[in-house]
Design a protein around this motif. Sequence first.
Motif, mmCIF file in Angstrom:
data_model
loop_
_atom_site.group_PDB
_atom_site.id
_atom_site.type_symbol
_atom_site.label_atom_id
_atom_site.label_comp_id
_atom_site.label_asym_id
_atom_site.label_seq_id
_atom_site.Cartn_x
_atom_site.Cartn_y
_atom_site.Cartn_z
ATOM 1 N N HIS A 1 -3.599 18.928 1.375
ATOM 2 C CA HIS A 1 -4.845 19.704 1.313
ATOM 3 C C HIS A 1 -4.573 21.182 1.625
ATOM 4 O O HIS A 1 -5.115 22.085 0.990
ATOM 5 N N HIS B 1 -9.969 18.898 9.746
ATOM 6 C CA HIS B 1 -9.515 20.112 10.398
ATOM 7 C C HIS B 1 -8.050 20.374 10.059
ATOM 8 O O HIS B 1 -7.378 19.523 9.480
ATOM 9 N N ILE C 1 5.758 7.259 0.284
ATOM 10 C CA ILE C 1 6.228 8.092 -0.830
ATOM 11 C C ILE C 1 6.635 9.487 -0.385
ATOM 12 O O ILE C 1 6.984 10.336 -1.197
ATOM 13 N N THR D 1 -3.297 14.382 1.520
ATOM 14 C CA THR D 1 -3.025 14.853 0.168
ATOM 15 C C THR D 1 -4.262 14.734 -0.713
ATOM 16 O O THR D 1 -5.130 13.896 -0.456
ATOM 17 N N ARG E 1 0.849 -1.179 0.000
ATOM 18 C CA ARG E 1 0.000 0.000 0.000
ATOM 19 C C ARG E 1 0.883 1.226 0.000
ATOM 20 O O ARG E 1 1.929 1.261 0.646
ATOM 21 N N GLU F 1 -0.053 0.352 -9.198
ATOM 22 C CA GLU F 1 0.096 1.695 -9.772
ATOM 23 C C GLU F 1 0.179 2.770 -8.705
ATOM 24 O O GLU F 1 -0.513 2.720 -7.695
ATOM 25 N N ALA G 1 -7.273 8.523 -4.329
ATOM 26 C CA ALA G 1 -6.981 7.091 -4.300
ATOM 27 C C ALA G 1 -7.861 6.378 -3.279
ATOM 28 O O ALA G 1 -8.268 5.240 -3.474
ATOM 29 N N GLY H 1 -4.103 11.347 -2.311
ATOM 30 C CA GLY H 1 -4.502 10.320 -1.341
ATOM 31 C C GLY H 1 -6.020 10.247 -1.244
ATOM 32 O O GLY H 1 -6.605 9.164 -1.179
ATOM 33 N N GLU I 1 -13.071 22.804 3.759
ATOM 34 C CA GLU I 1 -14.144 21.960 4.297
ATOM 35 C C GLU I 1 -13.629 20.593 4.743
ATOM 36 O O GLU I 1 -14.354 19.832 5.388
ATOM 37 N N ARG J 1 -7.641 2.201 -10.262
ATOM 38 C CA ARG J 1 -6.206 2.058 -10.052
ATOM 39 C C ARG J 1 -5.876 0.623 -9.684
ATOM 40 O O ARG J 1 -6.554 0.002 -8.871
HETATM 41 C C1 LIG Z 1 -10.511 13.290 11.522
HETATM 42 C C2 LIG Z 1 -10.491 13.158 10.042
HETATM 43 C C3 LIG Z 1 -11.431 13.833 9.303
HETATM 44 C C4 LIG Z 1 -11.436 13.731 7.927
HETATM 45 N N1 LIG Z 1 -12.359 14.436 7.224
HETATM 46 C C5 LIG Z 1 -12.350 14.378 5.864
HETATM 47 C C6 LIG Z 1 -13.251 15.114 5.083
HETATM 48 O O1 LIG Z 1 -14.090 15.850 5.604
HETATM 49 N N2 LIG Z 1 -13.203 14.986 3.732
HETATM 50 C C7 LIG Z 1 -12.261 14.177 3.131
HETATM 51 O O2 LIG Z 1 -12.241 14.100 1.925
HETATM 52 N N3 LIG Z 1 -11.392 13.502 3.854
HETATM 53 C C8 LIG Z 1 -11.401 13.576 5.196
HETATM 54 N N4 LIG Z 1 -10.483 12.849 5.906
HETATM 55 C C9 LIG Z 1 -9.510 12.018 5.170
HETATM 56 C C10 LIG Z 1 -8.284 12.852 4.805
HETATM 57 O O3 LIG Z 1 -8.629 13.875 3.933
HETATM 58 C C11 LIG Z 1 -7.185 12.029 4.177
HETATM 59 O O4 LIG Z 1 -6.078 12.818 4.188
HETATM 60 C C12 LIG Z 1 -7.401 11.576 2.758
HETATM 61 O O5 LIG Z 1 -8.583 10.872 2.596
HETATM 62 C C13 LIG Z 1 -6.303 10.647 2.309
HETATM 63 O O6 LIG Z 1 -5.175 11.335 2.027
HETATM 64 P P1 LIG Z 1 -3.775 10.889 2.562
HETATM 65 O O7 LIG Z 1 -2.749 11.622 1.816
HETATM 66 O O8 LIG Z 1 -3.731 11.024 4.003
HETATM 67 O O9 LIG Z 1 -3.717 9.361 2.098
HETATM 68 P P2 LIG Z 1 -3.275 8.049 2.856
HETATM 69 O O10 LIG Z 1 -3.985 7.923 4.110
HETATM 70 O O11 LIG Z 1 -1.807 7.978 2.904
HETATM 71 O O12 LIG Z 1 -3.809 6.967 1.824
HETATM 72 C C14 LIG Z 1 -5.167 6.742 1.614
HETATM 73 C C15 LIG Z 1 -5.345 5.612 0.615
HETATM 74 O O13 LIG Z 1 -4.930 6.015 -0.674
HETATM 75 C C16 LIG Z 1 -3.801 5.293 -1.124
HETATM 76 N N5 LIG Z 1 -2.896 6.258 -1.715
HETATM 77 C C17 LIG Z 1 -2.528 7.451 -1.181
HETATM 78 N N6 LIG Z 1 -1.762 8.127 -2.044
HETATM 79 C C18 LIG Z 1 -1.649 7.369 -3.148
HETATM 80 C C19 LIG Z 1 -0.982 7.540 -4.380
HETATM 81 N N7 LIG Z 1 -0.311 8.653 -4.658
HETATM 82 N N8 LIG Z 1 -1.074 6.566 -5.293
HETATM 83 C C20 LIG Z 1 -1.789 5.436 -5.012
HETATM 84 N N9 LIG Z 1 -2.433 5.236 -3.866
HETATM 85 C C21 LIG Z 1 -2.363 6.179 -2.938
HETATM 86 C C22 LIG Z 1 -3.263 4.615 0.109
HETATM 87 O O14 LIG Z 1 -2.594 3.439 -0.208
HETATM 88 C C23 LIG Z 1 -4.513 4.399 0.912
HETATM 89 O O15 LIG Z 1 -5.166 3.287 0.451
HETATM 90 C C24 LIG Z 1 -10.474 12.923 7.277
HETATM 91 C C25 LIG Z 1 -9.536 12.232 8.025
HETATM 92 C C26 LIG Z 1 -9.535 12.341 9.398
HETATM 93 C C27 LIG Z 1 -8.524 11.588 10.188
#
Ligand SMILES: Cc1cc2nc3c(=O)[nH]c(=O)nc-3n(C[C@H](O)[C@H](O)[C@H](O)COP(=O)(O)OP(=O)(O)OC[C@H]3O[C@@H](n4cnc5c(N)ncnc54)[C@H](O)[C@@H]3O)c2cc1C
Lengths: 320, 770, 161
Positions: A93, A119, A54, A127, A29, A181, A133, A130, A116, A177
């Motif tokens: 974000h 927080h 990454i 991201t 992952r 990938e 994905a 993310g 939105e 995906r």
């Molecule tokens: C308290 C809380 C509130 C939230 N509220 C919201 C909200 O209101 N709206 C919202 O949209 N989200 C919300 N989120 C989710 C947040 O925005 C996450 O950051 C987002 O969903 C995932 O981004 P990440 O970069 O953290 O991805 P990760 O957590 O690192 O990955 C998420 C998934 O995507 C895959 N992935 C990530 N990057 C890639 C890539 N480049 N290529 C292939 N696969 C990839 C990972 O393997 C995993 O399966 C919330 C999260 C929390 C903890």
Amino acid sequence: MKPVPFDYVAPRTVRQAVEALGDPSREARVLAGGQSLIMEMRLRRATPRLVVDINRVGGLGRLTVSAQGTGGAQETGAHGTGGVLEVGALVRHAAFERPGAVPGPLGRLFALAAAEIAHPPIRARGTMAGSLAWAHPASEWCALAVALDAVLVLDAVDGARAVAARDFFLGPHLTAREARELLTLVRFPLLADGTGVAFAEHRRTCFSFAQVAVAAAVTLRDGVVEDARIGLANCADRPVRARLAERSLIGAEIGPPGARPAAGHPFARAGAVAAERDAGPVPEPYADPDYRRHVAAVLVRRALREAAADAERRPEGVDR
Amino acid sequence: MEGWSRREDERLLGGRGRYVADIAVPGCLDAVFVRSPIAHGLLREVRCDAAREVAGVSGAWSAADLSDLPSCAPSTAYLRDLPPVPYTGVARLSTKDAVAGREWPSLARDRVRYAGEAVAVVVGDDRYAAEDGAGLVTCRIDPLPAVVTPAESATDEVRLYDGLGNVAFQAAAGRPIEDHVWRRAAVVVEAAYRQQLLMPTPMECRTILAVPGDDRLTVWAGHQMPHRLRRELAATLGWPADRIRVVVPDTGGAFGSKSPTFPEFVVVAFLAVKLGRPVRWIEDRMESLLAATRGRGQDQRVRLAADAEGRLLAYELRIDADVGAYPHLAVGLPLQTALMATGPYLTPEVHATVRSMLTTTMVTYPYRGAGRPEATIALERTMDTLAHRLGIDPAELRRRNFIPPDAFPYTTPTGRCYDSGDYAAALDLALRTAGYDDWKAERERRRADPGALPLGIGVSCYVERSGGEPGALHEFAAVEAREDGSILATCGASATGQSHETTFAALVAESLGVDERRVLLVEGDTEELPEGVGSFASRSAQVAGGALKQACDLLVAAARERAAGLWELPVEEVAWSDGALHPARGASAAMGLAELVKVTGPLRVDGRFESGMAFPFGAHVAVAEVDPELGTVNVLRVVAVDDCGVALNPAAVRGQALGSAVQGIGQALYEGIPYDGDGVPMLPWGLLDYLIPTAAEVPPITIAETSTPSPVTPLGAKGAGESGCIGTPAAIVNAVADALRLDDPGLLQTPLTPDVVWRAAHTRRQEAPR
Amino acid sequence: MKITLTVNGDDVALDVEPRRILADVLREDCRLTGTHLGCEQGVCGACTVLVDGEAVRSCLMLAVQCDGRSVRTVEGLSGADGEPHPLQLAFSAEHALQCGFCTPGFLMAAVAALEADPGAGAGDERVRALVESNLCRCTGYEPIRRAITRAAARLAARPGA
Ligand SMILES: Cc1cc2nc3c(=O)[nH]c(=O)nc-3n(C[C@H](O)[C@H](O)[C@H](O)COP(=O)(O)OP(=O)(O)OC[C@H]3O[C@@H](n4cnc5c(N)ncnc54)[C@H](O)[C@@H]3O)c2cc1C
Ligand code: FES
Ligand code: FES
């Protein structure tokens, strides 16, 4: 709430990353912001045997605007200006909340949407890629991606492919995906100057996921809708572009700005179309499908009205 | 203390607080529970073999495995089967009758009765390893139908215990009301309310660490009643209580939920003794949301009758409570609601009945307010409806019916004896503080403007009970004067955030007339005090405070006796002032306590103090704006006027009032536990689904107080800390009903999530507009 | 896996399993138990620490991700001489804590914001956003908001600030 054991690699290049992902025996992952992945791993709903972090890969943090984009599929339309925004996989974000990070109406829309999400501490890590994905049906970015014809660039050991957002989302947490990938880049056609934008979100508390969110972009000429884009979050098992609602608007006269649209107003009509025909909400606690359809209708109407007001405030050419 | 306003602050702000999870004990094992994914079913098989093979796992057991586990320590050879969960004897929370024939096994034995019930336990070197093991435990359960609501339970179609009905407890308060009373009334309001289930959600989940040694067991737990925990654990192990020491270190909130002996606690203590090794259980949030006790849970039907002037004639409250799968902890809690059904009014006839129904859900237990919010919300919502029907201002309606200040002590038709009160004063202050008349004008202005969002004003008056119930109205305290001049004070209370170290030390210092810095307050250690009761029912200031004050008085008396002996004077001629003894005549100089102790030996007094029941009260006002199109509620203002008699530490009391008001907002608008068709709570994303208020949800809140001392407590203090949960929810719901001009209160059931409010607004629009 | 963290200014060499969460490594391996776990899912913020100066949820980060980086916890908040940080004093003065479980998270979120942008406390909006990011079940939040505002004013008035 502790993850299962796994191996960990932190590649420095996209090449190394996709090589690590390429080994099918490892159930790898990608770890980007970790704000969803680590939560899922803690719940043991995600049990990877290899985590490919990454965050140390060079070049993925870029947020750039280019005239035509750099290869891959091209999409321009009445909306676009030919310019393309490229969002690297590590653009957080929070980057979109900084004034001027993205030019023009697209930048305004992204800033509204980013604010939105969750927080600030989550926005500092999570991201856009993310989110795409992860494909949560309520994700703001996912709705924007389908509404604005984003193109997702997926890299693998044997080369890259570009997938249109409309083909990417297949269901809750389900995308086109392949596990091997890496989503390296997301491209958005810029919105033409003069486009009015708005983002309307309805949720229960300040950080909870949207019950319904609506992104709208409209272009007006002499009080007539020339083009409209409407994205719906949490209105189906995946993000929705409200095409039928959009279509109902083309050529419609919207009347004087500011006034609250009456029932027969094109914006209210578009709301009804979006809710009844574009949306397909699935049941969830505190928001059954009837209620969510209703909210979608209201938010579409409100977002369109705000977007129209935004357009009126910024006649063509004065945009920045 | 320099620069810190509370004694607790320096360590808590420096990251040096010590919560149970922070305590490092070499060789300690982490316990993880394997929980049933199914609400109700026959447990056919639990297999732990694979778990035992996992690296870092040192044991995994189901209930069956634990009946023949070999003992390590020779002294525990007689410990065979895992004991069941004890029932709560205190405060009429449970009864022998209710639990008869209904055993609560600490690990499910042949039947599971709620989703989240523990079916096995795995211990490992750390939580990671133990979870790895837990992931490999498998169980086979033949599902039975779930029973989630009191209505389903009442039919007895599906019984939780073979051969026994689902109604585990029945009671009533007051006398039945005859039909003619209802017939002759000018108005009778009838309504049905659901008091939804709530998770107390302290930021620290449940914790226990059990360390065996020297034939004894030391238990560290985040807990409100350490002596009870000691007593109950000792009983389950078959030990005398003095072989167990319970210590409560810093505790991250409790709100009523951390006072029983949980099944997990029994298992951990048992394993620590069996294995001869320290074992701890640090509950995580997901388990807490599934398997910690919940509060409230009542289906209510009410009838309220009044004459044409709005004078109340009769009130009837019928409660069907869903108390969860096991009656052991709080099957009797809904009686509290019945006893308090009268509220602050002179209603001549009040009748309240209770049926406690078993359901295949986790057990219901006190949560901040514990029975009083349910009473207040039912009555106060109905009062507002009555006011609207009669066309009387809701505040005025209440004023006409308050028990007047000169009527105390006042015995209510439901059998409570209220100690003191001035209910109108609290209401007047609340209305003034809120700017009631201005808001009324604003409400009218908006009603005339079709473009404006409707606004409503809600009032809620309450009277509650503090101190506990007969049999648990006492507390123990000890005060010791030491040679170095310090004073060691200890009492049976147990703080979980309420500033006892500061407040009680100040109280002791003041009582003795000594410098506060000399006083050391120790709580929550059964070794320091042979007996104690604890902190619940808003009782600490009132009861433990009273006990400390009494112990101080006893200490002074003892000191005077000793000095009298020393100086060879009659006791009456030994005076006490400013922390020192003074001979009335003769040549001897004044003598401090330290010197007295040096000369005469250790001086410690232990006391037991019996308090009366006190009845704090107050009036809350909320102003809310509603977007009827989306159903969104925007609370613009909350005013909470509380009267807890004499406040020992006004800053701490205000802190409690504000915090509980925000919990009250959570109850009114956000919090609830939805269940799916199979009776499993639908909270798959934890605190992203169970939404507690964030700062963004908190409107401007003004806390104000009146002070009517209690005649039944020596300090004049009544309990404080639960007021917001009791007074605020109804004020908010009333404000929303007012904004929407709803006549049928049943349309608004809490939590008032947007969909609920939208539906209510929608229903009203379809009726003929008034 | 062998990693090095700079924790509150000290280099710490650790050998940790990749799956170990940063919060657990701080609490168990470094014995810095001021970082609390209230939800382990990113919601409550009790686990907030600074990684390279940025406030993060340490429950949603792997310790191995922080190899070579600097981590600051509530234990590192007071001055070298043990002098309390103005935020700590302000929290006490405003009664911004009761049980104290959430407190380290609020402190660390606030310190990150105030250090990144000393003006952060000035505008009510920004303090508001800060306070909205974490959960507290005891205080009702208002005292926390006041405490951060108070500390910000103190910090802004400091010579050289
Ligand atoms: C308290 C809380 C509130 C939230 N509220 C919201 C909200 O209101 N709206 C919202 O949209 N989200 C919300 N989120 C989710 C947040 O925005 C996450 O950051 C987002 O969903 C995932 O981004 P990440 O970069 O953290 O991805 P990760 O957590 O690192 O990955 C998420 C998934 O995507 C895959 N992935 C990530 N990057 C890639 C890539 N480049 N290529 C292939 N696969 C990839 C990972 O393997 C995993 O399966 C919330 C999260 C929390 C903890
Ligand atoms: S424990 Fe990390 S956010 Fe709650
Ligand atoms: S002080 Fe207890 S959670 Fe904030």
